[in-house]
Write a protein that holds these residues in place. Structure first.
Motif, PDB file in Angstrom:
ATOM      1  N   ARG A  41     -25.589 -42.875  73.793  1.00 46.37           N
ATOM      2  CA  ARG A  41     -25.121 -42.587  72.437  1.00 46.37           C
ATOM      3  C   ARG A  41     -23.866 -41.716  72.449  1.00 46.37           C
ATOM      4  O   ARG A  41     -22.935 -41.937  71.672  1.00 46.37           O
ATOM      5  CB  ARG A  41     -26.226 -41.909  71.615  1.00 46.37           C
ATOM      6  CG  ARG A  41     -27.346 -42.857  71.209  1.00 46.37           C
ATOM      7  CD  ARG A  41     -28.297 -42.209  70.199  1.00 46.37           C
ATOM      8  NE  ARG A  41     -29.267 -43.188  69.706  1.00 46.37           N
ATOM      9  CZ  ARG A  41     -30.061 -43.004  68.654  1.00 46.37           C
ATOM     10  NH1 ARG A  41     -30.019 -41.855  67.989  1.00 46.37           N
ATOM     11  NH2 ARG A  41     -30.900 -43.943  68.267  1.00 46.37           N
ATOM     12  N   VAL A  42     -23.843 -40.730  73.320  1.00 50.43           N
ATOM     13  CA  VAL A  42     -22.663 -39.871  73.429  1.00 50.43           C
ATOM     14  C   VAL A  42     -21.458 -40.694  73.862  1.00 50.43           C
ATOM     15  O   VAL A  42     -20.359 -40.580  73.297  1.00 50.43           O
ATOM     16  CB  VAL A  42     -22.924 -38.713  74.416  1.00 50.43           C
ATOM     17  CG1 VAL A  42     -21.636 -37.933  74.671  1.00 50.43           C
ATOM     18  CG2 VAL A  42     -24.009 -37.779  73.887  1.00 50.43           C
ATOM     19  N   GLU A  43     -21.636 -41.544  74.872  1.00 57.86           N
ATOM     20  CA  GLU A  43     -20.537 -42.385  75.354  1.00 57.86           C
ATOM     21  C   GLU A  43     -20.015 -43.299  74.249  1.00 57.86           C
ATOM     22  O   GLU A  43     -18.809 -43.463  74.073  1.00 57.86           O
ATOM     23  CB  GLU A  43     -21.009 -43.231  76.536  1.00 57.86           C
ATOM     24  CG  GLU A  43     -21.197 -42.451  77.831  1.00 57.86           C
ATOM     25  CD  GLU A  43     -21.731 -43.334  78.952  1.00 57.86           C
ATOM     26  OE1 GLU A  43     -22.396 -44.355  78.634  1.00 57.86           O
ATOM     27  OE2 GLU A  43     -21.477 -43.013  80.133  1.00 57.86           O
ATOM     28  N   HIS A  44     -20.935 -43.868  73.486  1.00 52.97           N
ATOM     29  CA  HIS A  44     -20.545 -44.804  72.427  1.00 52.97           C
ATOM     30  C   HIS A  44     -19.787 -44.072  71.315  1.00 52.97           C
ATOM     31  O   HIS A  44     -18.780 -44.583  70.802  1.00 52.97           O
ATOM     32  CB  HIS A  44     -21.799 -45.485  71.863  1.00 52.97           C
ATOM     33  CG  HIS A  44     -21.493 -46.657  70.962  1.00 52.97           C
ATOM     34  ND1 HIS A  44     -21.310 -46.533  69.607  1.00 52.97           N
ATOM     35  CD2 HIS A  44     -21.332 -47.980  71.244  1.00 52.97           C
ATOM     36  CE1 HIS A  44     -21.064 -47.719  69.088  1.00 52.97           C
ATOM     37  NE2 HIS A  44     -21.063 -48.610  70.054  1.00 52.97           N
ATOM     38  N   MET A  45     -20.245 -42.893  70.969  1.00 57.28           N
ATOM     39  CA  MET A  45     -19.568 -42.120  69.923  1.00 57.28           C
ATOM     40  C   MET A  45     -18.148 -41.764  70.360  1.00 57.28           C
ATOM     41  O   MET A  45     -17.201 -41.859  69.581  1.00 57.28           O
ATOM     42  CB  MET A  45     -20.360 -40.853  69.612  1.00 57.28           C
ATOM     43  CG  MET A  45     -19.710 -39.950  68.557  1.00 57.28           C
ATOM     44  SD  MET A  45     -19.525 -40.738  66.926  1.00 57.28           S
ATOM     45  CE  MET A  45     -21.231 -40.721  66.356  1.00 57.28           C
ATOM     46  N   LEU A  46     -17.999 -41.362  71.615  1.00 53.89           N
ATOM     47  CA  LEU A  46     -16.670 -41.015  72.118  1.00 53.89           C
ATOM     48  C   LEU A  46     -15.751 -42.234  72.157  1.00 53.89           C
ATOM     49  O   LEU A  46     -14.558 -42.137  71.878  1.00 53.89           O
ATOM     50  CB  LEU A  46     -16.775 -40.408  73.516  1.00 53.89           C
ATOM     51  CG  LEU A  46     -17.119 -38.918  73.587  1.00 53.89           C
ATOM     52  CD1 LEU A  46     -17.376 -38.512  75.035  1.00 53.89           C
ATOM     53  CD2 LEU A  46     -16.001 -38.073  72.999  1.00 53.89           C
ATOM     54  N   GLY A  47     -16.320 -43.379  72.497  1.00 47.89           N
ATOM     55  CA  GLY A  47     -15.500 -44.583  72.651  1.00 47.89           C
ATOM     56  C   GLY A  47     -15.142 -45.252  71.348  1.00 47.89           C
ATOM     57  O   GLY A  47     -14.055 -45.823  71.223  1.00 47.89           O
ATOM     58  N   THR A  48     -16.044 -45.192  70.366  1.00 48.48           N
ATOM     59  CA  THR A  48     -15.836 -45.944  69.129  1.00 48.48           C
ATOM     60  C   THR A  48     -15.755 -45.086  67.876  1.00 48.48           C
ATOM     61  O   THR A  48     -15.294 -45.554  66.836  1.00 48.48           O
ATOM     62  CB  THR A  48     -16.979 -46.962  68.926  1.00 48.48           C
ATOM     63  OG1 THR A  48     -18.208 -46.243  68.653  1.00 48.48           O
ATOM     64  CG2 THR A  48     -17.173 -47.832  70.152  1.00 48.48           C
ATOM     65  N   GLY A  49     -16.244 -43.848  67.976  1.00 45.64           N
ATOM     66  CA  GLY A  49     -16.305 -43.007  66.782  1.00 45.64           C
ATOM     67  C   GLY A  49     -17.462 -43.353  65.876  1.00 45.64           C
ATOM     68  O   GLY A  49     -17.577 -42.832  64.766  1.00 45.64           O
TER      69      GLY A  49
ATOM     70  N   GLY B  50     -16.523 -34.859  74.868  1.00 44.68           N
ATOM     71  CA  GLY B  50     -15.892 -35.318  76.093  1.00 44.68           C
ATOM     72  C   GLY B  50     -16.232 -34.425  77.270  1.00 44.68           C
ATOM     73  O   GLY B  50     -16.569 -34.896  78.358  1.00 44.68           O
ATOM     74  N   LEU B  51     -16.193 -33.123  77.040  1.00 39.59           N
ATOM     75  CA  LEU B  51     -16.557 -32.166  78.073  1.00 39.59           C
ATOM     76  C   LEU B  51     -18.034 -32.293  78.422  1.00 39.59           C
ATOM     77  O   LEU B  51     -18.434 -32.261  79.595  1.00 39.59           O
ATOM     78  CB  LEU B  51     -16.246 -30.750  77.587  1.00 39.59           C
ATOM     79  CG  LEU B  51     -16.281 -29.626  78.616  1.00 39.59           C
ATOM     80  CD1 LEU B  51     -15.221 -29.845  79.677  1.00 39.59           C
ATOM     81  CD2 LEU B  51     -16.061 -28.279  77.913  1.00 39.59           C
ATOM     82  N   ALA B  52     -18.853 -32.463  77.367  1.00 40.91           N
ATOM     83  CA  ALA B  52     -20.290 -32.609  77.594  1.00 40.91           C
ATOM     84  C   ALA B  52     -20.596 -33.865  78.403  1.00 40.91           C
ATOM     85  O   ALA B  52     -21.441 -33.848  79.312  1.00 40.91           O
ATOM     86  CB  ALA B  52     -21.014 -32.651  76.254  1.00 40.91           C
ATOM     87  N   LEU B  53     -19.909 -34.975  78.093  1.00 48.57           N
ATOM     88  CA  LEU B  53     -20.163 -36.225  78.812  1.00 48.57           C
ATOM     89  C   LEU B  53     -19.794 -36.097  80.285  1.00 48.57           C
ATOM     90  O   LEU B  53     -20.500 -36.611  81.161  1.00 48.57           O
ATOM     91  CB  LEU B  53     -19.383 -37.363  78.160  1.00 48.57           C
ATOM     92  CG  LEU B  53     -19.615 -38.750  78.765  1.00 48.57           C
ATOM     93  CD1 LEU B  53     -21.081 -39.163  78.644  1.00 48.57           C
ATOM     94  CD2 LEU B  53     -18.724 -39.784  78.084  1.00 48.57           C
ATOM     95  N   PHE B  54     -18.692 -35.406  80.553  1.00 42.81           N
ATOM     96  CA  PHE B  54     -18.315 -35.178  81.947  1.00 42.81           C
ATOM     97  C   PHE B  54     -19.431 -34.436  82.681  1.00 42.81           C
ATOM     98  O   PHE B  54     -19.822 -34.808  83.797  1.00 42.81           O
ATOM     99  CB  PHE B  54     -17.013 -34.378  82.010  1.00 42.81           C
ATOM    100  CG  PHE B  54     -16.615 -33.983  83.404  1.00 42.81           C
ATOM    101  CD1 PHE B  54     -16.071 -34.914  84.274  1.00 42.81           C
ATOM    102  CD2 PHE B  54     -16.800 -32.677  83.851  1.00 42.81           C
ATOM    103  CE1 PHE B  54     -15.705 -34.557  85.570  1.00 42.81           C
ATOM    104  CE2 PHE B  54     -16.445 -32.310  85.138  1.00 42.81           C
ATOM    105  CZ  PHE B  54     -15.898 -33.254  86.002  1.00 42.81           C
TER     106      PHE B  54
END
Length: 776
Positions: free
Chosen positions: A763-771, A525-529
């Motif tokens: 990919r990072v966004e998708h992992m954070l959103g869906t696991g 989450g921090l990385a995506l920001f």
């Protein structure tokens, strides 16, 4: 009889439970004889036991921790091989719940077993006194009940019941073996119907079913109330019944109503529901059947979740109900039961009577409140036991509401009055006894919990994401404290602060926490920001800081021992790779999963894996085999399914330790760290001989094979190419040596190139959103 006496175990009954118990004995590295009846056709007299082992090798989640464990199971049948019981030190009976069948088996066992060999039944319903009726005094001395919970590998609770004639040494040896070797937390139960966990659990489930039917609730709303807000797994009650099997409920009800005293409160709520009877008759028995209270249905749009309407008896699309909100949704039990309307009414109907029932079982079913709380937390995965819940609700409040409704108030509630059942005095957790006095909660020898240490001390260092604790004898524990124990710059900062502190005042470091997950890796989450605002400098600073912190641990002038349990992936795996040694819980799910989010390991994991691979005894010599092995594991984001498998994947070294009992992990890791102190010297920095560009090409060819088979996407090829470049040494020639620092620089540069890629960000966004990983 001593703990060391249990060198071989026999399990009789190769059904789901018996086979699972045998598998867990084998997981402990102990030979086990698995016997069952001869099948009616008789063509293969060992077919039932052999079939059970074969089925377990294909089952997910796996009963075996490794294929090697399965080889420790010897199969046979009770007609041809019962005399082999004489080779065993503990015989576990797990046959059908019929008294006549069990007693007939015991008569045969008595003729072949050695004196002093423990015999136990896995029964959950039949009193011990009935089981040993007609047996000799010698047999009674060796007999006890050991009630495992399903599945035996993953459920930590073991209820032990002894009889008046049971030899204390025999019982102690079984308990010690079950605890240390099989990883069970033993709770001592009285010889009463259903013992502790199933007696309370069945009562709770029956209350929940009755109240939902009576109040006209949807199954979704019932589970939303009697689930996470109560500290219960998200299955709630109806989802749990689907999981264990709806058809099991009438059998439990029949058993308890037949054996419980006439004045037991269970008789007042035991009832059948026509809809449930109909579902069972038509094969709608839950997940193992055609569906249950919930089911997955297929339509033109694919699969969808459906739920049964309790009033109409028909399936409809599942809904997301408007459940508890605010404090009531966050574990405030008083707020939950006082919520206006059907939510509060249902919560009180289930919780109030369940807690009152549990409170009434001291001392008839259990000696104290601790045993009841442990049984429910371990057997039903409740976050808090009944008496811990009463403390949150208020014993006086619960007693007052029961009294106002004309219901009996259990003795333990009157003893508590305005007090709590647990309190902390001088850093020691204490519980309220029947005598009205508080007593210390005593841990078994060899059990050390960070939670207990925290009661009596303050952290040596602490920030928002990590803390450092003195765990005694000159050993310090590093604890991650963020959500899912994710790793960020604060963790790295504290590591760098800890090293000089430990060097000057302590002997060793253990990296450990009490949580279910050791670490889910870097804080995505921090990385995506940072990615969204293009803060590339901050990201590179985090990568470089992680490399510096991890290498600081690796070359620290004191031993560093990793003590992981549960999930330890990405950066959580990388920190373990930098430890001098690892003492892992048997349930360790570890791996370098960065490729799944479009990145590569960036905190030194690549070099550490190459080093492990080239030191592996079975690895062919030369630069290419070790690099190829690491590429195969890392590019596919492989995660171990146990600590034993982690050794096969090289995440653990052959000499790294495995602890079966989660409660013993910190103690074992601390002892390992202390054993390394005398004469300790840090490792020397390695140099790598890597295959260079030719190796890079070879690895890409292997990846291309996966792509052609549809196992890798186009972007997987981009990521695997970047990984291949790092592992092969970049532009280095075959004869070149690459220093550890050079490899870290190449790793960092490659990571920063990938992190700028839009498809990696997706990919990072998708992992954070869906696991779940995005297959782009």
């Amino acid at each position: 009889m001593s703990e060391q006496a249990i060198r071989k175990v026999c399990v009789i009954g190769a059904g789901t439970m018996g086979a699972g118990i045998a598998a867990q004995v084998a997981n402990a590295g102990v030979p086990v004889l698995l016997l069952d009846i001869v099948p009616k056709d008789g063509s293969n007299r060992n077919a039932i036991a052999e079939g059970a082992v074969a089925k377990m090798l294909k089952t997910e989640p796996a009963p075996f921790m490794s294929k090697a464990a399965a080889r420790l199971v010897e199969t046979g049948n009770i007609e041809d091989h019962l005399e082999k019981v004489a080779e065993c030190d503990w015989v576990i009976e797990a046959v059908i719940e019929r008294l006549d069948i069990k007693q007939g088996l015991y008569a045969k066992l008595e003729a072949v077993k050695r004196p002093g060999t423990a015999v136990s039944s896995n029964t959950s319903t039949i009193p011990l006194a009935n089981l040993v009726e007609g047996r000799s005094d010698a047999f009674r001395r060796d007999f006890l009940i050991t009630h495992f919970f399903n599945p035996p590998r993953y459920m930590r609770l073991l209820e032990i019941v002894t009889g008046p004639a049971t030899d204390a040494g025999v019982a102690a040896a079984v308990e010690r073996f079950a605890d240390v070797a099989m990883g069970k937390t033993v709770v001592h139960a009285k010889d009463t119907p259903g013992f502790i966990a199933n007696r309370i659990g069945t009562y709770w489930i029956q209350l929940g079913l009755n109240a939902a039917f009576d109040m006209g609730l949807s199954v979704e709303l019932a589970d939303a109330v009697a689930g996470p807000p109560m500290g219960v797994p998200k299955t709630g009650i109806f989802g749990l019944v689907d999981l264990v099997g709806i058809d099991l409920m009438p059998h439990l009800q029949e058993s308890l109503t037949a054996t419980l005293p006439d004045d037991d409160q269970y008789h007042a709520i035991a009832q059948s529901h026509p809809l449930i009877d109909k579902m069972i008759a038509e094969g709608f028995t839950g997940r193992k059947g055609k569906g249950g209270f919930y089911r997955l249905a297929r339509d033109t749009d694919g699969r969808r979740k459906e739920a049964i309407d309790l009033a109409a008896g028909e399936y409809r699309p599942a809904i997301k109900p408007l459940g508890p909100t605010g404090p009531a949704a966050r574990g405030d039990l008083r707020a939950l039961v006082e919520t206006k309307g059907v939510i509060g009414d249902y919560a009180w109907a289930v919780l109030g009577d369940t807690l009152a029932y549990a409170a009434g079982l001291v001392p008839s079913a259990a000696a104290d409140v601790v045993a009841i709380d442990d049984a429910m937390k371990l057997g039903y995965n409740w976050k808090a036991g009944p008496f811990e819940m009463i403390d949150r609700l208020g014993a006086k409040y619960l007693a007052g509401r029961l009294e106002a409704e004309g219901k009996p108030v259990p003795q333990m509630l009157r003893i508590a009055g305005e007090r709590t059942f647990y309190r902390v005095e001088n850093g020691q957790r204490r519980f309220l006894g029947l005598d009205g006095e508080y007593h210390d909660v005593v841990r078994p020898e060899g059990v050390l919990r960070l939670a207990d240490i925290k009661l009596a001390s303050k952290p040596l260092l602490k920030n928002a994401s990590a803390a450092l604790w003195d765990v005694g004898d000159g050993v310090v524990a590093l604890e991650f404290t963020g959500k899912m124990n994710a790793l960020d710059g604060d963790v790295m900062k504290l590591i760098l602060q800890a090293i000089p502190l430990i060097q000057s005042q302590y002997k060793a470091l253990v990296i450990y926490n009490d949580a279910d997950s050791f670490s889910a890796g870097a804080n995505l989450g921090l990385a995506l920001f940072a990615l969204n605002i293009a803060a590339w400098g901050e990201i590179e600073k985090l990568v470089a800081g992680g490399q510096m912190a991890y290498k600081g641990l690796k070359y620290a002038p004191f031993p560093v021992v990793g003590a992981p349990a549960g999930l330890a992936v990405g950066g959580g795996c990388e920190i373990l790779l930098h430890c001098d040694a690892i003492q892992a819980h048997a349930e360790l799910y570890t791996g370098l999963v960065e490729c799944g989010v479009g990145l590569i390991p960036g905190w030194g994991g690549n070099g550490e894996m190459i080093e492990r691979a080239r030191n592996a005894k079975m690895m062919p010599k030369g630069p290419m085999p070790s690099v190829a092995k690491v590429f195969e594991t890392v590019s596919t984001a492989t995660v171990s399914k146990s600590a034993a498998e982690a050794k096969e994947l090289l995440f653990l070294r052959p000499e790294d330790g495995i602890t079966m009992n989660r409660d013993r992990l910190l103690h074992d890791a601390k002892q390992k760290a202390l054993s390394m102190v005398e004469g300790y010297t840090p490792p020397e920095a390695p140099t790598f001989r890597l295959p260079g560009e030719s190796g890079h090409v070879a690895l890409n060819m292997a990846a291309e094979g996966f792509r052609k088979r549809g196992l890798a996407t186009d972007y997987d090829m981009v990521v695997s190419d970047a990984l291949a470049r790092v592992l092969s040494g970049g532009e280095a020639d075959l004869v070149d040596t690459v220093s550890e620092q050079d490899l870290l620089g190449l790793e960092r540069e490659t990571f920063m190139r990938l992190v700028r890629e839009p498809r990696s960000i997706a990919r990072v966004e998708h992992m954070l959103g869906t696991g779940k990983p995005l297959r782009n």
